[in-house]
Design a protein around this motif. Sequence first.
Motif, PDB file in Angstrom:
ATOM      1  N   ARG A 126       2.864  10.891 -15.515  1.00 35.71           N
ATOM      2  CA  ARG A 126       2.023  11.869 -14.807  1.00 35.71           C
ATOM      3  C   ARG A 126       2.870  12.993 -14.214  1.00 35.71           C
ATOM      4  N   VAL A 127       4.084  12.641 -13.762  1.00 38.62           N
ATOM      5  CA  VAL A 127       5.005  13.670 -13.251  1.00 38.62           C
ATOM      6  C   VAL A 127       5.347  14.639 -14.401  1.00 38.62           C
ATOM      7  N   LEU A 128       5.618  14.070 -15.588  1.00 33.87           N
ATOM      8  CA  LEU A 128       5.947  14.915 -16.753  1.00 33.87           C
ATOM      9  C   LEU A 128       4.760  15.799 -17.145  1.00 33.87           C
ATOM     10  N   ALA A 129       3.563  15.228 -17.073  1.00 37.00           N
ATOM     11  CA  ALA A 129       2.360  15.993 -17.433  1.00 37.00           C
ATOM     12  C   ALA A 129       2.202  17.199 -16.509  1.00 37.00           C
ATOM     13  N   GLU A 171       0.822  -1.216   0.000  1.00 32.42           N
ATOM     14  CA  GLU A 171       0.000   0.000   0.000  1.00 32.42           C
ATOM     15  C   GLU A 171       0.853   1.262   0.000  1.00 32.42           C
ATOM     16  N   GLU A 172       2.009   1.207   0.702  1.00 28.49           N
ATOM     17  CA  GLU A 172       2.862   2.410   0.759  1.00 28.49           C
ATOM     18  C   GLU A 172       3.369   2.768  -0.634  1.00 28.49           C
ATOM     19  N   VAL A 173       3.820   1.746  -1.382  1.00 28.51           N
ATOM     20  CA  VAL A 173       4.329   1.998  -2.739  1.00 28.51           C
ATOM     21  C   VAL A 173       3.193   2.514  -3.614  1.00 28.51           C
ATOM     22  N   LYS A 174       2.016   1.901  -3.479  1.00 28.37           N
ATOM     23  CA  LYS A 174       0.866   2.337  -4.276  1.00 28.37           C
ATOM     24  C   LYS A 174       0.567   3.822  -4.038  1.00 28.37           C
ATOM     25  N   GLN A 175       0.576   4.181  -2.756  1.00 29.14           N
ATOM     26  CA  GLN A 175       0.274   5.583  -2.411  1.00 29.14           C
ATOM     27  C   GLN A 175       1.323   6.526  -2.982  1.00 29.14           C
ATOM     28  N   GLU A 176       2.595   6.095  -2.876  1.00 25.65           N
ATOM     29  CA  GLU A 176       3.665   6.959  -3.387  1.00 25.65           C
ATOM     30  C   GLU A 176       3.553   7.140  -4.895  1.00 25.65           C
ATOM     31  N   LEU A 177       3.265   6.036  -5.613  1.00 28.97           N
ATOM     32  CA  LEU A 177       3.169   6.119  -7.074  1.00 28.97           C
ATOM     33  C   LEU A 177       1.979   6.977  -7.505  1.00 28.97           C
ATOM     34  N   ASN A 178       1.017   7.066  -6.614  1.00 34.80           N
ATOM     35  CA  ASN A 178      -0.186   7.822  -6.948  1.00 34.80           C
ATOM     36  C   ASN A 178      -0.144   9.266  -6.460  1.00 34.80           C
ATOM     37  N   ASP A 179       0.886   9.597  -5.664  1.00 34.98           N
ATOM     38  CA  ASP A 179       0.973  10.939  -5.086  1.00 34.98           C
ATOM     39  C   ASP A 179       1.753  11.842  -6.053  1.00 34.98           C
ATOM     40  N   ILE A 180       1.104  12.188  -7.159  1.00 32.61           N
ATOM     41  CA  ILE A 180       1.790  12.872  -8.254  1.00 32.61           C
ATOM     42  C   ILE A 180       2.258  14.271  -7.858  1.00 32.61           C
ATOM     43  N   GLU A 181       1.577  14.892  -6.871  1.00 29.92           N
ATOM     44  CA  GLU A 181       2.004  16.234  -6.432  1.00 29.92           C
ATOM     45  C   GLU A 181       3.404  16.196  -5.838  1.00 29.92           C
ATOM     46  N   LEU A 199       5.609  13.233  -5.980  1.00 25.28           N
ATOM     47  CA  LEU A 199       6.532  12.244  -6.551  1.00 25.28           C
ATOM     48  C   LEU A 199       7.581  12.929  -7.433  1.00 25.28           C
ATOM     49  N   THR A 200       8.833  12.439  -7.333  1.00 19.48           N
ATOM     50  CA  THR A 200       9.915  13.004  -8.157  1.00 19.48           C
ATOM     51  C   THR A 200      10.583  11.864  -8.936  1.00 19.48           C
ATOM     52  N   GLU A 201      11.379  12.238  -9.937  1.00 20.24           N
ATOM     53  CA  GLU A 201      12.131  11.232 -10.697  1.00 20.24           C
ATOM     54  C   GLU A 201      13.078  10.472  -9.771  1.00 20.24           C
ATOM     55  N   ALA A 259       5.823   2.341 -12.738  1.00 17.96           N
ATOM     56  CA  ALA A 259       6.742   3.486 -12.614  1.00 17.96           C
ATOM     57  C   ALA A 259       6.628   4.387 -13.843  1.00 17.96           C
ATOM     58  N   MET A 260       6.508   3.761 -15.022  1.00 12.33           N
ATOM     59  CA  MET A 260       6.390   4.545 -16.268  1.00 12.33           C
ATOM     60  C   MET A 260       5.099   5.372 -16.262  1.00 12.33           C
TER      61      MET A 260
END
Length: 240
Positions: free
Chosen positions: A176-179, A119-129, A131-133, A170-171
């Motif tokens: 989404r980070v790029l967007a 769940e932690e990884v899921k949340q991080e991948l979804n926290d686009i505000e 998340l960084t490269e 991850a991709m």
Amino acid sequence: MDEGVISSVTKARIAVVTGGNKGIGLEVCRQLAVNGVIIVLTARDETRGAAAVHKLKELGLYDVTFHQLDVTDASSISKLADFLRSSFGKLDILVNNAAIGGVELVGDPSFVEQLFKNEEVKQELNDIENLTEERLDELLETFLKDFEAGAVEERGWPTELSAYKAAKAAMNSYSRVLARRHPELRVNCVDPGFVKTDINYNSGILAPKEAGSKVVAVALLPEAGVTGALFENGKVSSFV
Ligand SMILES: NC(=O)c1ccc[n+]([C@@H]2O[C@H](COP(=O)([O-])OP(=O)(O)OC[C@H]3O[C@@H](n4cnc5c(N)ncnc54)[C@H](OP(=O)(O)O)[C@@H]3O)[C@@H](O)[C@H]2O)c1
């Protein structure tokens, strides 16, 4: 090239398709070319790439050029960027299609859908505000360590096609980070469905033609179109 040709080339949209030599990528090249887009069909292998361009030219699609590109090789990427700069001075569409399944078939093909249990990884991948490269790289490093340690299941990563699924998640997040970083661009992801291609030992259901049209519809979205979205069956869908 005379000036008339140069100005018509510059006005036309230019697309790069990675892994364009077969499967969905080749079909995307074909359909974009039919739509009047100038195609830079890329492949890691020059012979396979040139053969694919030849196939499209046999269909009467002449605005297709081959350029070598191995997406895992920085110098290959930089040579392609130089080629685009000097030949066209711009790039309108990038279809980031190349991928490998990363597994060898040992029985009947079975591609069971799994979601991350961590769940932690899921949340991080979804926290686009936030998340960084760099954080994405760290998460993938963690996956690799867990994979090498045989701890994939215990750490909540997908247990089948683990590397493929971790890389795709991850991709999607990176797109989404790029967007978010480039609101002037449209950066979207497409789920093509389960498609009969080499990546799944031709066990898929849909034809590449059908999958290609889903990708092309998103690649040709108008400038004011949606960005940072995942498309499934022509509709914006949820990432998680
Ligand atoms: N088929 C499906 O059911 C399905 C479902 C969901 C998503 N997708 C995605 O759709 C995309 C296209 O897959 P596909 O089904 O058309 O598979 P495919 O027929 O196996 O095509 C994959 C393409 O990627 C190329 N490629 C692999 N590694 C590369 C690298 N390092 N540099 C450049 N090109 C590389 C391959 O080149 P080579 O010929 O040299 O190997 C090939 O052209 C992939 O991103 C895949 O994950 C497919």
